[in-house]
Scaffold this motif. Sequence first.
Motif, short mmCIF file in Angstrom:
data_model
loop_
_atom_site.label_atom_id
_atom_site.label_comp_id
_atom_site.label_asym_id
_atom_site.label_seq_id
_atom_site.Cartn_x
_atom_site.Cartn_y
_atom_site.Cartn_z
N GLN A 162 4.29 4.00 12.33
CA GLN A 162 5.23 3.97 11.14
C GLN A 162 4.37 4.22 9.75
OE1 GLN A 162 6.17 -0.25 13.44
NE2 GLN A 162 7.28 -0.45 11.23
N ILE A 163 3.31 4.10 9.66
CA ILE A 163 2.29 4.34 8.59
C ILE A 163 2.41 5.92 8.69
CG2 ILE A 163 0.18 4.60 7.81
CD1 ILE A 163 -0.55 2.02 8.80
N TYR B 89 -5.68 4.52 7.21
CA TYR B 89 -4.68 5.59 6.74
C TYR B 89 -4.40 5.38 5.45
CZ TYR B 89 -4.09 6.97 11.61
OH TYR B 89 -4.35 7.15 12.90
N SER B 90 -4.85 4.33 4.64
CA SER B 90 -4.50 4.15 3.11
C SER B 90 -5.25 5.20 2.41
CB SER B 90 -4.44 2.82 2.86
OG SER B 90 -5.78 2.69 2.62
N ILE C 55 0.50 -1.19 0.02
CA ILE C 55 -0.10 0.03 0.14
C ILE C 55 0.71 1.25 0.12
CG2 ILE C 55 -1.64 1.36 1.19
CD1 ILE C 55 -2.82 -1.35 2.24
N TYR C 56 1.99 1.10 0.82
CA TYR C 56 2.75 2.38 1.01
C TYR C 56 4.20 2.36 0.43
CZ TYR C 56 -0.88 3.10 4.69
OH TYR C 56 -2.20 3.23 5.25
N GLY C 57 4.69 1.32 -0.14
CA GLY C 57 5.81 1.25 -0.58
C GLY C 57 6.95 1.14 0.43
N GLN D 194 4.42 11.13 5.86
CA GLN D 194 4.97 12.47 5.91
C GLN D 194 6.39 12.34 5.17
OE1 GLN D 194 4.40 15.02 9.16
NE2 GLN D 194 2.47 14.05 10.02
N LYS D 195 6.45 11.35 4.73
CA LYS D 195 7.97 11.25 4.03
C LYS D 195 9.15 11.29 5.05
CE LYS D 195 5.77 12.54 -0.18
NZ LYS D 195 5.61 10.97 -0.69
N PHE D 196 8.96 10.85 6.17
CA PHE D 196 10.24 10.89 7.01
C PHE D 196 11.20 9.79 6.52
CE2 PHE D 196 7.53 12.01 11.06
CZ PHE D 196 7.15 13.26 10.55
#
Length: 229
Positions: free
Chosen positions: A179-180, A226-227, A143-145, A185-187
């Motif tokens: 983690q999501i 969150y997706s 889902i988030y890579g 937020q591209k941390f």
Amino acid sequence: MTKIKVIIPAYNEGDSIANVVNDIPDIVEEVIVVNNNSSDATEINARNAGATVLRENRKGYGYACLKGMEHVANQEEKPDIIVFLDGDYSDYPEQLLELIEPIEKENIDMVIGARSAAFREKGAMTPQQVFGNWLATTLMKWIYGAKFTDLGPFRAIKYDKLLAINMQDKTYGWTVEMQIKALKQKFTYCEIPMKYRKRIGVSKVSGTVKGTIMAGYKIIMLIFKYSIR
């Protein structure tokens, strides 16, 4: 010098909590143990080991972590890094120095202590924990890579980044929420393989059928929740 505080949620960890506190490196400015409505000697043993002890009577891993964060927020001097650590002595607290190294040397925002099979004591994680971690991290990859392999509770994050993600979960979903939100937020993040041993006492989550089911359900629901935001 980097200011580090450790938050340890603890529910009936009287037999292990002093070991955890005592093994935390001296570089840490404050160890905060949040007694999550324990009925044993968790509080007194943590205090005798030198920890700051808070009380959070609402049961829930997230409730306890949020209580620790509230304590830090009310202090005049803020830390650079917050480390979260369980109170059951399954992690090796002395590895905190390895955990924070990518933040200090590479300016990474968040570091997860991964309970790598190569360094994990046999039987330290139940089959349902192993499967649950695989399923959760696989979904996060699709889902988030994401490149996570674990939802390990031993983790370090820059304090300003922790505030920025606005943690909300009160129970089982704390680790995956962090983690999501870090991904969204591209941390910058990474994992450090950590040693892991059999915990002292019985797990309040994976040690019961109800706890395992509830935790698994909550984690999967959060991943999908969150997706679509």
